[in-house]
Write a protein that holds these residues in place. Structure first.
Motif, PDB file in Angstrom:
ATOM      1  N   VAL A   5       0.920  -1.251   0.047  1.00 25.50           N
ATOM      2  CA  VAL A   5       0.029   0.006   0.026  1.00 25.50           C
ATOM      3  C   VAL A   5       0.782   1.471   0.111  1.00 25.50           C
ATOM      4  O   VAL A   5       1.508   1.556   1.025  1.00 25.50           O
ATOM      5  N   ASP A   6       0.895   2.076  -1.045  1.00 25.18           N
ATOM      6  CA  ASP A   6       1.549   3.219  -1.231  1.00 25.18           C
ATOM      7  C   ASP A   6       0.825   4.484  -1.498  1.00 25.18           C
ATOM      8  O   ASP A   6       1.248   5.706  -1.520  1.00 25.18           O
ATOM      9  N   SER A   7      -0.667   4.338  -1.415  1.00 25.96           N
ATOM     10  CA  SER A   7      -1.518   5.460  -1.610  1.00 25.96           C
ATOM     11  C   SER A   7      -2.752   4.957  -0.856  1.00 25.96           C
ATOM     12  O   SER A   7      -3.168   3.845  -0.717  1.00 25.96           O
ATOM     13  N   TYR A   8      -3.595   6.026  -0.580  1.00 26.63           N
ATOM     14  CA  TYR A   8      -4.749   5.872   0.438  1.00 26.63           C
ATOM     15  C   TYR A   8      -5.759   6.551  -0.054  1.00 26.63           C
ATOM     16  O   TYR A   8      -5.763   7.589  -0.626  1.00 26.63           O
ATOM     17  N   PRO A   9      -7.022   5.850  -0.005  1.00 27.51           N
ATOM     18  CA  PRO A   9      -7.494   4.406   0.722  1.00 27.51           C
ATOM     19  C   PRO A   9      -7.325   3.414  -0.349  1.00 27.51           C
ATOM     20  O   PRO A   9      -7.100   3.503  -1.753  1.00 27.51           O
ATOM     21  N   ARG A  10      -6.995   2.301  -0.136  1.00 25.91           N
ATOM     22  CA  ARG A  10      -6.965   0.865  -0.794  1.00 25.91           C
ATOM     23  C   ARG A  10      -7.844   0.166  -0.155  1.00 25.91           C
ATOM     24  O   ARG A  10      -7.729  -0.381   0.930  1.00 25.91           O
ATOM     25  N   PHE A  11      -8.739  -0.561  -0.950  1.00 24.49           N
ATOM     26  CA  PHE A  11      -9.575  -1.540  -0.631  1.00 24.49           C
ATOM     27  C   PHE A  11      -9.171  -2.893  -1.308  1.00 24.49           C
ATOM     28  O   PHE A  11      -8.850  -2.869  -2.433  1.00 24.49           O
ATOM     29  N   VAL A  12      -8.915  -3.876  -0.019  1.00 19.84           N
ATOM     30  CA  VAL A  12      -8.399  -5.153  -0.487  1.00 19.84           C
ATOM     31  C   VAL A  12      -9.400  -6.205  -0.170  1.00 19.84           C
ATOM     32  O   VAL A  12      -9.657  -6.341   1.064  1.00 19.84           O
TER      33      VAL A  12
END
Length: 147
Positions: free
Chosen positions: A108-115
């Protein structure tokens, strides 16, 4: 000695197992404990502009998939107390995890991230960013995995 680099996180590949502290207290959470049902991890920065809508989307999805999928808002911050205060300010009840050690493991290098991790522990889907379409896209993927 040589250590081979970890395989990149990609759909169909195993998601890295982890243990993380719960922001609301209690026993730590381990990803492997959710085998048998999908898991949605919503990585966010508590100081980010998109933190609030991301957490609220996670909360809505957590209610919709209660018993069918586990949903967590994963705060990526070096200040756990600030992450807890932010959750209180938003007024969320979605389970929260301290994601300080998870950012690198999930790339994760940017936000948000949905996984989304599937019931077998493999990465099923991920989406970077937030817009009005994200809750619907995420629900579409969770629907596919919970039928």
């Amino acid at each position: 000695s040589y250590t081979a680099p970890a395989a990149p996180l990609a759909a169909g590949r195993p998601a890295p197992d982890f243990v993380a502290a719960r922001l609301e207290g209690g026993d730590p959470y381990r990803l492997a404990a959710s085998r048998g049902k999908p898991v949605l991890l919503v990585f966010y920065k508590p100081t980010g502009d998109l933190a609030r809508p991301s957490i609220l989307a996670a909360e809505t999805l957590e209610k919709r998939y209660a018993g069918k999928a586990d949903v967590f808002a994963v705060a990526v911050s070096s200040d756990v107390d600030a992450a807890k205060s932010h959750r209180t300010a938003v007024g969320t009840k979605v389970p929260g995890l301290d994601g300080a050690g998870l950012r690198e493991r999930f790339g994760v290098d940017s936000y948000p991230r949905f996984v989304i991790v599937d019931k077998d522990g493999n990465l099923a889907w991920q989406f970077e960013g937030y817009g009005n379409e994200v809750p619907g896209l995420t629900a579409f993927e969770l629907d596919r995995l919970t039928k």
